[in-house]
Design an enzyme around this catalytic site. Structure first.
Site, mmCIF file in Angstrom:
data_model
loop_
_atom_site.group_PDB
_atom_site.id
_atom_site.type_symbol
_atom_site.label_atom_id
_atom_site.label_comp_id
_atom_site.label_asym_id
_atom_site.label_seq_id
_atom_site.Cartn_x
_atom_site.Cartn_y
_atom_site.Cartn_z
ATOM 1 C CB SER A 90 -0.997 0.004 1.152
ATOM 2 O OG SER A 90 -0.346 -0.168 2.382
ATOM 3 C CG HIS A 148 -1.273 4.195 3.715
ATOM 4 N ND1 HIS A 148 -2.575 3.964 4.087
ATOM 5 C CD2 HIS A 148 -0.759 2.978 3.415
ATOM 6 C CE1 HIS A 148 -2.847 2.671 4.002
ATOM 7 N NE2 HIS A 148 -1.747 2.052 3.605
#
Length: 156
Positions: A90, A148
């Protein structure tokens, strides 16, 4: 295999192996759903990023993004004293998403299960950054919010 997978395919600043897991954890996932969600987002944005960068540059950016997002995660874990292992693509995928959203901010996006609601790529990027900033500040542990954010900043 469990010990090898945990040592080399999860990133954690308190592990005895520090460098290789920063890249290898990008190719490790917790569950089939986790991998499917990451690969769907990557697939959704891959043609745009490859047309912007070219195939070789995309691969270089993607692999670098895995390391950069893991490093930002390490820094956040050291700062907060939380040493849970992280894994997944991610952070690197956030780089791809942020790069596309930055280059094409007026592109229309939709959520897979709610295609009737559309929004601009620029708005989506702002919302994702706000969500991950709140998650990092409030100590939410569902996602690696630092990874992230590191990926998004690298992509921008």
């Amino acid at each position: 295999m469990r010990r090898i997978m945990f040592t080399y395919f999860t990133s954690n600043p308190s592990s005895r192996a520090l460098c290789s897991p920063m890249l290898l954890s990008t190719f490790s996932h917790f569950s089939l759903f986790h991998m499917a969600a990451n690969m769907y987002v990557l697939w959704s944005f891959s043609s745009s990023i490859v047309s912007l960068l070219g195939c070789e540059q995309f691969i270089a950016v993607y692999l670098s993004a895995g390391v950069i997002s893991s490093f930002v995660s390490y820094v956040a874990k050291m700062a907060t004293g939380r040493f849970e292992p992280s894994l997944g693509a991610s952070g690197a995928i956030m780089t791809v998403l942020a790069a596309v959203c930055t280059k094409m901010p007026e592109a229309k996006l939709a959520i897979i299960l709610l295609p009737m609601f559309t929004f601009t790529a620029g708005s989506a990027l702002k919302a994702i950054i706000a969500f991950d900033t709140a998650g990092l500040a409030l100590g939410w542990r569902l996602f690696d919010h630092a990874a992230h954010l590191g990926g998004a900043l690298f992509g921008m």
